[in-house]
Design an enzyme around this catalytic site. Structure first.
Site, PDB file in Angstrom:
ATOM      1  N   HIS A  52       0.822  -1.197   0.000  1.00 37.72           N
ATOM      2  CA  HIS A  52       0.000   0.000   0.000  1.00 37.72           C
ATOM      3  C   HIS A  52       0.866   1.263   0.000  1.00 37.72           C
ATOM      4  CE1 HIS A  52      -3.913  -2.075   1.607  1.00 37.72           C
ATOM      5  NE2 HIS A  52      -3.419  -2.640   0.524  1.00 37.72           N
ATOM      6  N   GLU A  54       0.999   3.924   1.882  1.00 36.42           N
ATOM      7  CA  GLU A  54       1.570   4.385   3.143  1.00 36.42           C
ATOM      8  C   GLU A  54       2.845   3.615   3.488  1.00 36.42           C
ATOM      9  OE1 GLU A  54      -2.998   4.214   3.782  1.00 36.42           O
ATOM     10  OE2 GLU A  54      -1.473   3.293   2.499  1.00 36.42           O
ATOM     11  N   ALA A 156     -19.744  10.129 -28.717  1.00 34.36           N
ATOM     12  CA  ALA A 156     -19.294  11.272 -29.513  1.00 34.36           C
ATOM     13  C   ALA A 156     -20.465  11.765 -30.344  1.00 34.36           C
ATOM     14  CB  ALA A 156     -18.136  10.856 -30.419  1.00 34.36           C
ATOM     15  N   SER A 170     -18.523   6.634 -41.230  1.00 32.95           N
ATOM     16  CA  SER A 170     -19.632   6.992 -40.345  1.00 32.95           C
ATOM     17  C   SER A 170     -19.366   6.674 -38.884  1.00 32.95           C
ATOM     18  CB  SER A 170     -20.908   6.289 -40.805  1.00 32.95           C
ATOM     19  OG  SER A 170     -20.751   4.890 -40.727  1.00 32.95           O
ATOM     20  N   TRP A 172     -16.762   7.360 -37.219  1.00 34.64           N
ATOM     21  CA  TRP A 172     -15.861   8.330 -36.612  1.00 34.64           C
ATOM     22  C   TRP A 172     -16.406   9.744 -36.770  1.00 34.64           C
ATOM     23  CZ3 TRP A 172     -11.089   5.700 -39.176  1.00 34.64           C
ATOM     24  CH2 TRP A 172     -10.716   4.590 -38.391  1.00 34.64           C
ATOM     25  N   GLU A 289     -20.025   2.102 -24.221  1.00 30.93           N
ATOM     26  CA  GLU A 289     -19.953   2.761 -25.521  1.00 30.93           C
ATOM     27  C   GLU A 289     -21.108   2.258 -26.369  1.00 30.93           C
ATOM     28  OE1 GLU A 289     -16.000   3.029 -27.239  1.00 30.93           O
ATOM     29  OE2 GLU A 289     -15.107   2.255 -25.394  1.00 30.93           O
ATOM     30  N   GLY A 291     -24.183   2.525 -29.528  1.00 23.65           N
ATOM     31  CA  GLY A 291     -25.155   3.403 -30.160  1.00 23.65           C
ATOM     32  C   GLY A 291     -26.147   4.009 -29.190  1.00 23.65           C
ATOM     33  N   LEU A 295     -26.838   3.274 -25.029  1.00 25.82           N
ATOM     34  CA  LEU A 295     -26.592   4.370 -24.096  1.00 25.82           C
ATOM     35  C   LEU A 295     -27.891   4.867 -23.476  1.00 25.82           C
ATOM     36  CD1 LEU A 295     -24.025   6.190 -26.372  1.00 25.82           C
ATOM     37  CD2 LEU A 295     -23.471   5.191 -24.158  1.00 25.82           C
TER      38      LEU A 295
END
Length: 356
Positions: A52, A54, A156, A170, A172, A289, A291, A295
């Site tokens: 870890h 610490e 996007a 299409s 991109w 991700e 269409g 989503l």
């Protein structure tokens, strides 16, 4: 607390983020040991099972850690896991003061370490930059509190809201720089989720852009239309989610691919059921991700926790196909805590959906 505390906590955050994408199911943690306003030891948790933050910082500080201050973004652990409790190591090192950004919500910790440090005579300050500290481990916090994965959506679009268009390229909408950033974001999560149409049309690999990181790929394929010769099967684990009652194709015989059945309601998978099944398989976070339908399902069913939007500086007009908004119709979703950035050839927006 003083301005120097802010300076050192910011350094802690920088260290914690160095392991982004690699620590799951553990949180991201950074730590610095400071004496006479100078860092004498620092470290971060690189991967589950490794030391870890610490402990690494204290080992680097050595005997000089006696009487020093330890800064850490998350309350140190006080239980045995794959490694010994950090709180015991802190006490043994003779640390005089510990500055913690946020408490650990894990029931095995959740204030116990703070009380143990105070009982040992160590001064403890909690809450420095707590909002930023919580954001670093938003995935871990949700998983611990709900036993469900953290869900991030990415898409996007053009300035007029279209997420694809008719044409040779299409798939991109945005530039190469935007796509590179999107792949990096994907790499920070345990698994990437797409609908089967994305596989059938684009045949993507859906790999991580981080060296040494293998993505788990989850494909929503109710009727099992996918074939084992697609690119996603070349590297990493693949989970195919299908409608209960469908027969798994014999072409996948002997494959390492895992099949998970899930209920369907109104043409959509029941996502809370799916999330619980994925969590039981050790998946703490999802990067969705695909269409508009895929989503939109996560937004309509109110299971998305975060959203990333890449906006191309172009108007597509009638050539454009679909939008996320068309999927949720009257059930609008407000995005809060929005952060916007203006890059050279795209706009970037991130925020958190509110379903109130």
């Amino acid at each position: 607390m003083h301005s120097k505390d802010l300076h050192f906590m910011k350094k802690v955050f920088q260290l914690a983020y160095r392991a982004q994408g690699f620590t799951s199911p553990n949180p991201m943690v950074g730590a610095v040991v400071v004496k006479n306003n100078k860092i004498i030891g620092q470290g971060y948790h690189r991967k589950a099972g490794l030391p870890h933050a610490e402990v690494i910082a204290l080992n680097k500080a050595g005997r000089m850690a006696y009487g020093a201050t330890l800064y850490v973004n998350l309350e140190p652990c006080c239980h045995w896991g794959r490694t010994p409790p950090c709180v015991d190591r802190i006490i043994a090192a003779g640390i005089k003061r510990v500055v913690i950004s946020v408490k650990d919500p894990n029931p095995l910790v959740n204030g116990r370490s703070i009380r143990k440090l105070k009982a040992a005579g160590i001064k403890v300050d909690v809450g420095l930059m707590k909002e930023e500290g919580a954001r670093i481990n938003e995935v871990f916090f949700k998983a611990i509190k709900t036993q469900l994965p953290f869900v991030a959506l990415k898409f996007a679009q053009s300035l007029d809201g279209k997420i694809t268009y008719r044409g040779k390229d299409s798939k991109w909408i945005t530039s190469g720089a935007a796509r590179h950033r999107a792949r990096l974001l994907r790499s920070f999560y345990d698994a990437v989720v797409v609908g089967v149409n994305t596989i059938l049309v684009d045949n993507p690999y859906l790999d991580s852009s981080l060296a040494g990181k293998e993505m788990t790929k989850v494909v929503l394929d109710p009727e099992l239309r996918i074939r084992p010769d697609f690119n996603i099967f070349r590297r990493g684990k693949v989970i195919i989610v299908y409608r209960k009652g469908e027969k798994i194709p014999s072409s996948f015989g002997g494959s390492k691919t895992e099949f998970v059945s899930c209920s369907i309601k109104k043409r959509e998978f029941v996502l809370k059921e799916l999330l619980a099944k994925l969590f039981s398989r050790g998946i703490y976070s999802l990067f969705v991700e695909g269409g508009a339908f895929t989503l939109g399902s996560f937004l309509k069913q109110k299971v998305a926790d975060k959203i990333y939007i890449f906006i191309a500086k172009k108007i597509i007009g009638e050539q454009g196909l679909e939008s996320i908004g068309a999927q949720i119709r009257n059930n609008y979703v407000e995005i809060k805590k929005v952060i916007c950035s203006h890059e050279k050839d795209y706009l970037f927006v991130e925020g958190y959906p509110s379903y109130e």
